[in-house]
Design an enzyme around this catalytic site. Structure first.
Site, mmCIF file in Angstrom:
data_model
loop_
_atom_site.group_PDB
_atom_site.id
_atom_site.type_symbol
_atom_site.label_atom_id
_atom_site.label_comp_id
_atom_site.label_asym_id
_atom_site.label_seq_id
_atom_site.Cartn_x
_atom_site.Cartn_y
_atom_site.Cartn_z
ATOM 1 N N GLY A 55 18.214 -98.984 -3.293
ATOM 2 C CA GLY A 55 18.146 -99.223 -4.745
ATOM 3 C C GLY A 55 18.256 -100.708 -5.055
ATOM 4 O O GLY A 55 18.303 -101.555 -4.164
ATOM 5 N N ASP A 90 19.814 -92.780 1.420
ATOM 6 C CA ASP A 90 19.186 -92.795 0.097
ATOM 7 C C ASP A 90 18.331 -91.532 -0.040
ATOM 8 O O ASP A 90 17.695 -91.116 0.938
ATOM 9 C CB ASP A 90 18.311 -94.060 -0.056
ATOM 10 C CG ASP A 90 18.114 -94.471 -1.515
ATOM 11 O OD1 ASP A 90 18.501 -95.591 -1.875
ATOM 12 O OD2 ASP A 90 17.588 -93.642 -2.290
ATOM 13 N N ASN A 91 18.309 -90.938 -1.222
ATOM 14 C CA ASN A 91 17.451 -89.733 -1.383
ATOM 15 C C ASN A 91 16.092 -90.100 -1.977
ATOM 16 O O ASN A 91 15.285 -89.234 -2.304
ATOM 17 C CB ASN A 91 18.157 -88.669 -2.240
ATOM 18 C CG ASN A 91 18.280 -89.088 -3.709
ATOM 19 O OD1 ASN A 91 17.855 -90.193 -4.091
ATOM 20 N ND2 ASN A 91 18.857 -88.224 -4.515
ATOM 21 N N LEU A 92 15.874 -91.398 -2.157
ATOM 22 C CA LEU A 92 14.581 -91.937 -2.635
ATOM 23 C C LEU A 92 14.211 -91.421 -4.033
ATOM 24 O O LEU A 92 13.038 -91.472 -4.425
ATOM 25 C CB LEU A 92 13.458 -91.624 -1.636
ATOM 26 C CG LEU A 92 13.689 -92.175 -0.217
ATOM 27 C CD1 LEU A 92 12.519 -91.795 0.695
ATOM 28 C CD2 LEU A 92 13.859 -93.700 -0.228
ATOM 29 N N SER A 93 15.205 -90.928 -4.786
ATOM 30 C CA SER A 93 14.865 -90.429 -6.143
ATOM 31 C C SER A 93 14.567 -91.597 -7.086
ATOM 32 O O SER A 93 13.872 -91.431 -8.085
ATOM 33 C CB SER A 93 16.047 -89.614 -6.697
ATOM 34 O OG SER A 93 17.184 -90.473 -6.835
ATOM 35 N N ASP A 136 20.402 -86.402 0.728
ATOM 36 C CA ASP A 136 20.867 -86.210 -0.656
ATOM 37 C C ASP A 136 22.355 -85.862 -0.619
ATOM 38 O O ASP A 136 22.738 -84.832 -0.071
ATOM 39 C CB ASP A 136 20.067 -85.073 -1.323
ATOM 40 C CG ASP A 136 20.269 -85.103 -2.835
ATOM 41 O OD1 ASP A 136 19.292 -84.890 -3.577
ATOM 42 O OD2 ASP A 136 21.416 -85.375 -3.254
ATOM 43 N N PHE A 177 26.708 -96.783 -3.774
ATOM 44 C CA PHE A 177 25.871 -97.101 -4.936
ATOM 45 C C PHE A 177 25.151 -95.866 -5.472
ATOM 46 O O PHE A 177 24.768 -95.824 -6.628
ATOM 47 C CB PHE A 177 24.774 -98.110 -4.542
ATOM 48 C CG PHE A 177 25.265 -99.481 -4.209
ATOM 49 C CD1 PHE A 177 25.341 -99.910 -2.886
ATOM 50 C CD2 PHE A 177 25.644 -100.360 -5.203
ATOM 51 C CE1 PHE A 177 25.773 -101.200 -2.557
ATOM 52 C CE2 PHE A 177 26.083 -101.646 -4.893
ATOM 53 C CZ PHE A 177 26.143 -102.058 -3.572
ATOM 54 N N SER A 224 31.246 -99.739 -13.631
ATOM 55 C CA SER A 224 30.497 -100.439 -14.669
ATOM 56 C C SER A 224 31.399 -100.844 -15.830
ATOM 57 O O SER A 224 32.363 -100.139 -16.136
ATOM 58 C CB SER A 224 29.374 -99.521 -15.198
ATOM 59 O OG SER A 224 28.802 -100.035 -16.375
ATOM 60 N N TYR A 240 26.813 -90.732 -18.554
ATOM 61 C CA TYR A 240 26.739 -91.706 -17.444
ATOM 62 C C TYR A 240 28.052 -92.490 -17.380
ATOM 63 O O TYR A 240 28.690 -92.568 -16.334
ATOM 64 C CB TYR A 240 25.559 -92.660 -17.636
ATOM 65 C CG TYR A 240 25.738 -93.942 -16.862
ATOM 66 C CD1 TYR A 240 26.144 -95.112 -17.501
ATOM 67 C CD2 TYR A 240 25.559 -93.981 -15.482
ATOM 68 C CE1 TYR A 240 26.352 -96.278 -16.781
ATOM 69 C CE2 TYR A 240 25.765 -95.138 -14.763
ATOM 70 C CZ TYR A 240 26.163 -96.291 -15.419
ATOM 71 O OH TYR A 240 26.386 -97.437 -14.705
ATOM 72 N N LYS A 265 31.391 -92.643 -14.488
ATOM 73 C CA LYS A 265 32.025 -93.835 -13.887
ATOM 74 C C LYS A 265 33.547 -93.775 -14.093
ATOM 75 O O LYS A 265 34.330 -94.059 -13.197
ATOM 76 C CB LYS A 265 31.444 -95.111 -14.489
ATOM 77 C CG LYS A 265 30.014 -95.374 -14.110
ATOM 78 C CD LYS A 265 29.823 -95.460 -12.586
ATOM 79 C CE LYS A 265 28.397 -95.713 -12.200
ATOM 80 N NZ LYS A 265 28.187 -95.692 -10.716
ATOM 81 N N ASN A 323 16.204 -101.171 -19.500
ATOM 82 C CA ASN A 323 17.020 -102.387 -19.554
ATOM 83 C C ASN A 323 16.197 -103.573 -20.080
ATOM 84 O O ASN A 323 14.979 -103.637 -19.928
ATOM 85 C CB ASN A 323 17.600 -102.702 -18.171
ATOM 86 C CG ASN A 323 18.602 -101.644 -17.693
ATOM 87 O OD1 ASN A 323 18.524 -101.164 -16.581
ATOM 88 N ND2 ASN A 323 19.552 -101.290 -18.547
HETATM 89 C C1 WQD Z 1 21.101 -105.109 -22.927
HETATM 90 C C2 WQD Z 1 20.931 -105.565 -24.377
HETATM 91 C C3 WQD Z 1 20.236 -103.807 -25.847
HETATM 92 C C4 WQD Z 1 16.302 -103.177 -24.067
HETATM 93 C C5 WQD Z 1 23.286 -100.635 -19.537
HETATM 94 C C6 WQD Z 1 24.355 -99.707 -19.010
HETATM 95 C C7 WQD Z 1 25.160 -100.411 -17.938
HETATM 96 C C8 WQD Z 1 24.210 -100.876 -16.876
HETATM 97 C C9 WQD Z 1 23.221 -101.862 -17.483
HETATM 98 C C10 WQD Z 1 23.777 -99.321 -15.119
HETATM 99 C C11 WQD Z 1 21.468 -104.551 -25.381
HETATM 100 C C12 WQD Z 1 19.165 -104.884 -25.742
HETATM 101 C C13 WQD Z 1 17.578 -103.642 -24.335
HETATM 102 C C14 WQD Z 1 15.262 -103.421 -24.996
HETATM 103 C C15 WQD Z 1 16.814 -104.605 -26.388
HETATM 104 N N1 WQD Z 1 23.528 -99.770 -16.339
HETATM 105 N N2 WQD Z 1 17.825 -104.354 -25.469
HETATM 106 N N3 WQD Z 1 15.566 -104.139 -26.127
HETATM 107 O O1 WQD Z 1 22.838 -101.317 -22.458
HETATM 108 O O2 WQD Z 1 24.088 -103.484 -21.909
HETATM 109 O O3 WQD Z 1 23.908 -101.712 -20.164
HETATM 110 O O4 WQD Z 1 22.483 -101.132 -18.482
HETATM 111 O O5 WQD Z 1 24.553 -99.692 -14.297
HETATM 112 O O6 WQD Z 1 26.094 -99.522 -17.407
HETATM 113 O O7 WQD Z 1 25.236 -99.389 -20.071
HETATM 114 O O8 WQD Z 1 21.892 -103.003 -20.801
HETATM 115 O O9 WQD Z 1 19.666 -104.016 -20.506
HETATM 116 O O10 WQD Z 1 19.840 -101.738 -21.644
HETATM 117 O O11 WQD Z 1 20.591 -103.759 -22.850
HETATM 118 O O12 WQD Z 1 17.061 -105.252 -27.437
HETATM 119 O O13 WQD Z 1 14.080 -103.012 -24.819
HETATM 120 O O14 WQD Z 1 19.536 -105.685 -24.646
HETATM 121 O O15 WQD Z 1 20.354 -103.355 -27.186
HETATM 122 O O16 WQD Z 1 22.004 -105.275 -26.471
HETATM 123 P P1 WQD Z 1 23.204 -102.372 -21.468
HETATM 124 P P2 WQD Z 1 20.412 -103.086 -21.408
#
Ligand code: WQD
Length: 337
Positions: free
Chosen positions: A10, A31-34, A58, A81, A125, A150, A154, A199
């Site tokens: 990952g 890794d389960n490659l999902s 898995d 992870f 997290s 989610y 954690k 993200n």
């Molecule tokens: C960041 C900021 C959005 C996308 C999550 C999980 C966390 C970890 C990381 C796994 C925020 C803004 C986002 C978009 C935007 N996940 N945004 N337009 O939500 O802080 O964290 O991902 O481990 O546990 O909670 O990260 O990158 O989604 O968002 O404006 O298209 O960007 O509102 O303010 P987040 P994110």
């Protein structure tokens, strides 16, 4: 020293495998490659010249986990992870998250508790803090009611580990990631673009490349200097290095508590607009975006107090936001070429 890395193909896992190999550890990946691909092995070898052992497995299958540890009873440490990590998906499909993120953890720990001693690093997290009251966030900040299944997995995972280490020879470190971004500077490994990115940074780089029409900025009415939400964006290589240092701390066994928790961030908060500006600076491209409504469940602000990781682990993030963004952009261009 042989280290098991679950989810090692990952995003964060593969970068950690590289850093483990760089420090001379022998690595076995499950890794389960999902949410990954065996192709990632080629990227790891391209960087380190060493092919880690890989077993497609898995962790939700208890028998498979038991058989693995029968075949590999000489594992010196485990970095876990493997988990589902999409906040929105967890709301739609909570049982997928409770099965994958909790059952797998229990089956792993059931194997480790049988060993004379075990070293376990858990991928947690900053989401466990919810919207913390005070910035920057320390490890003593209260864990708040999870905003998603989610996030709850954690929190539950941390509690399971804490209970288990009290009555077994397992020593554990909980690493609470802030927002991991970027890719290895070689652009041989990075965040695989699977589906529409949830993200921010992968969505930005795909928009920059022209794969997406524009970025939707989720709200500019937050109580922050420019109205957009603030996060602590940490380069994934800095994050990976912290795992190796935490593992070395467990293996050295000096002044260890049974469970130790560390926030892994840069200590600096950046707003969405600042991240956009960083992309424009490092890419030389204008990023098309529009302001839309806030995303359900988002918090206003989160950035880490990194004193504990600095002082106890002797670890500090080295890369700036621009450097991390440049590496993310380099990766995007590489995978599209
Ligand atoms: C960041 C900021 C959005 C996308 C999550 C999980 C966390 C970890 C990381 C796994 C925020 C803004 C986002 C978009 C935007 N996940 N945004 N337009 O939500 O802080 O964290 O991902 O481990 O546990 O909670 O990260 O990158 O989604 O968002 O404006 O298209 O960007 O509102 O303010 P987040 P994110």
């Amino acid at each position: 020293m042989k280290i098991l890395v679950t989810g090692g193909l990952g995003f964060i896992g593969s970068h950690t495998v590289v850093e483990l190999q760089n420090q001379g550890f022998e690595v076995i990946i499950i890794d389960n490659l999902s949410n990954s691909s065996e192709e990632v092995l080629k990227g790891i070898v391209a960087i380190t010249g060493k092919l880690p052992v890989f077993e497609k497995l898995d962790l939700r299958e208890k028998k498979s986990v038991q058989d693995f540890f029968k075949r590999h009873n000489d594992v010196d440490g485990v970095i876990h992870f493997a988990a589902s990590k999409a906040v929105g998906e967890s709301v739609e499909n909570p049982l997928l998250y409770y099965e994958n993120n909790i059952n797998a953890l229990v089956y792993l720990l059931q194997e480790l508790e049988q060993k004379p001693e075990a070293n376990f690093i858990f991928s947690s997290s900053c989401t466990v803090y919810g919207q913390a009251k005070t910035m920057p966030i320390t490890e003593n900040a209260p864990v708040q009611t999870a905003m998603s299944p989610y996030g709850n997995t954690k929190q539950i995972g941390e509690e399971i580990i804490s209970d288990v280490t009290k009555v077994t020879n397992i020593n554990a470190v909980l690493l609470r990631y802030f927002n991991p971004i970027g890719s290895h500077p070689s652009a041989e490994i990075g965040e695989l673009p699977l589906g529409v990115p949830q993200n921010l940074v992968p969505f930005i780089t795909q928009t920059g490349f022209g794969l997406r029409k524009e970025l939707s900025v989720y709200g500019d009415d937050y109580p922050t200097p420019d109205g957009t939400a603030i996060r602590d964006y940490i380069h994934v290589v800095d994050l990976a290095k912290a795992h190796v240092i935490a593992l070395q701390r467990l293996l050295n066994k000096k002044n260890l508590e049974k469970v130790e928790t560390f926030n892994l961030g840069t200590g600096t908060g950046s707003s969405v607009l600042e991240v956009i500006r960083s992309f424009e600076k490092v890419s030389g491209k204008k990023l098309p975006y529009k302001i839309v409504a806030r995303r359900e469940g988002d918090i206003t602000e989160a950035y880490a107090n990194t004193d504990k990781a600095n002082n106890v682990l002797g670890w500090k993030a080295q890369s700036t936001l621009d450097e991390a963004m440049a590496s993310a952009w380099k990766w995007e261009q590489k995978i599209r070429s």
